[in-house]
Motif scaffolding. Structure first.
Motif, PDB file in Angstrom:
ATOM      1  N   GLY A 105      29.592  61.623  51.423  1.00 38.76           N
ATOM      2  CA  GLY A 105      30.724  60.748  51.691  1.00 38.76           C
ATOM      3  C   GLY A 105      31.195  60.051  50.426  1.00 38.76           C
ATOM      4  O   GLY A 105      30.622  60.206  49.352  1.00 38.76           O
ATOM      5  N   ARG A 107      32.950  61.359  64.181  1.00 40.27           N
ATOM      6  CA  ARG A 107      33.290  60.239  63.312  1.00 40.27           C
ATOM      7  C   ARG A 107      33.588  59.007  64.158  1.00 40.27           C
ATOM      8  O   ARG A 107      33.978  59.124  65.321  1.00 40.27           O
ATOM      9  CB  ARG A 107      34.490  60.574  62.416  1.00 40.27           C
ATOM     10  N   ALA A 120      35.499  55.238  63.566  1.00 41.53           N
ATOM     11  CA  ALA A 120      36.212  54.247  62.778  1.00 41.53           C
ATOM     12  C   ALA A 120      35.940  52.864  63.372  1.00 41.53           C
ATOM     13  O   ALA A 120      35.589  52.753  64.554  1.00 41.53           O
ATOM     14  CB  ALA A 120      37.700  54.551  62.779  1.00 41.53           C
ATOM     15  N   THR A 169      39.631  58.052  57.700  1.00 38.90           N
ATOM     16  CA  THR A 169      38.616  57.081  57.302  1.00 38.90           C
ATOM     17  C   THR A 169      37.713  56.726  58.467  1.00 38.90           C
ATOM     18  O   THR A 169      38.187  56.350  59.541  1.00 38.90           O
ATOM     19  CB  THR A 169      39.282  55.802  56.758  1.00 38.90           C
ATOM     20  N   ALA A 170      36.403  56.880  58.270  1.00 35.69           N
ATOM     21  CA  ALA A 170      35.426  56.619  59.322  1.00 35.69           C
ATOM     22  C   ALA A 170      34.030  56.865  58.771  1.00 35.69           C
ATOM     23  O   ALA A 170      33.871  57.385  57.663  1.00 35.69           O
ATOM     24  CB  ALA A 170      35.662  57.546  60.523  1.00 35.69           C
ATOM     25  N   VAL A 171      33.035  56.509  59.580  1.00 35.50           N
ATOM     26  CA  VAL A 171      31.674  56.966  59.314  1.00 35.50           C
ATOM     27  C   VAL A 171      31.527  58.312  60.006  1.00 35.50           C
ATOM     28  O   VAL A 171      31.825  58.440  61.197  1.00 35.50           O
ATOM     29  CB  VAL A 171      30.634  55.967  59.839  1.00 35.50           C
ATOM     30  N   TYR A 172      31.075  59.301  59.267  1.00 39.35           N
ATOM     31  CA  TYR A 172      30.909  60.652  59.789  1.00 39.35           C
ATOM     32  C   TYR A 172      29.439  60.928  60.055  1.00 39.35           C
ATOM     33  O   TYR A 172      28.575  60.626  59.229  1.00 39.35           O
ATOM     34  CB  TYR A 172      31.467  61.668  58.797  1.00 39.35           C
ATOM     35  N   THR A 176      27.573  58.890  57.186  1.00 41.10           N
ATOM     36  CA  THR A 176      28.042  58.708  55.813  1.00 41.10           C
ATOM     37  C   THR A 176      29.492  58.255  55.845  1.00 41.10           C
ATOM     38  O   THR A 176      30.297  58.762  56.623  1.00 41.10           O
ATOM     39  CB  THR A 176      27.871  60.006  54.987  1.00 41.10           C
ATOM     40  N   GLN A 177      29.816  57.273  55.007  1.00 39.56           N
ATOM     41  CA  GLN A 177      31.148  56.672  55.017  1.00 39.56           C
ATOM     42  C   GLN A 177      32.132  57.540  54.246  1.00 39.56           C
ATOM     43  O   GLN A 177      31.864  57.945  53.107  1.00 39.56           O
ATOM     44  CB  GLN A 177      31.104  55.276  54.392  1.00 39.56           C
ATOM     45  N   THR A 205      36.105  57.172  53.076  1.00 44.61           N
ATOM     46  CA  THR A 205      37.241  56.264  52.981  1.00 44.61           C
ATOM     47  C   THR A 205      38.363  56.962  52.230  1.00 44.61           C
ATOM     48  O   THR A 205      38.150  57.441  51.108  1.00 44.61           O
ATOM     49  CB  THR A 205      36.868  54.965  52.258  1.00 44.61           C
TER      50      THR A 205
END
Length: 124
Positions: free
Chosen positions: A9, A38, A40, A91-94, A118-119, A121
């Protein structure tokens, strides 16, 4: 004990690319399907992509079709998500996830094991 360890990420400008990896420790013999989801801030976890581990059949959420590619490397026991033409709304944590059986690719409740996340952005 099987574990999923994510990496890749980061921060990228709109239109850029990132590659996420999901290393499977403990072997991949139990995996029936792998998915990427993901989440957000303030939103529910949503499906991004998935593949049936042995056959390689792939499934994508509509907004990522043509931009994201899910794949695996059997030699490295790793799953990957290649993300191109990234948008701020990506954009999100995946999270990567694995399931031992069944074909419910889109439902995050139907996966048995999760990576740590994993972030990603994407700046405009």
């Amino acid at each position: 004990q099987v574990q999923l360890i994510e990496s890749g990420g980061g921060l990228v400008q709109a239109g850029g690319s990132l590659r996420l990896s999901c290393a499977v420790s403990g072997g991949t013999f139990m995996i029936h399907r792998m998915g990427w989801f993901r989440q957000a801030p303030g939103k529910e976890r949503e499906f991004v992509a998935a593949m049936r581990w042995v056959s390689g059949n792939k499934y994508y959420e509509d907004s990522v079709k043509g931009r994201f590619t899910i794949s695996k490397d059997n030699a490295k026991n790793t799953g990957s998500l290649e993300m191109n033409s990234l948008r701020p709304e990506d954009t999100a944590v995946y999270y990567c996830a694995a399931a031992w059986s069944g074909d419910s690719y889109y439902d995050f409740n139907r996966y048995d094991l999760w990576g740590q996340g994993t972030q990603v952005t994407v700046s405009s």
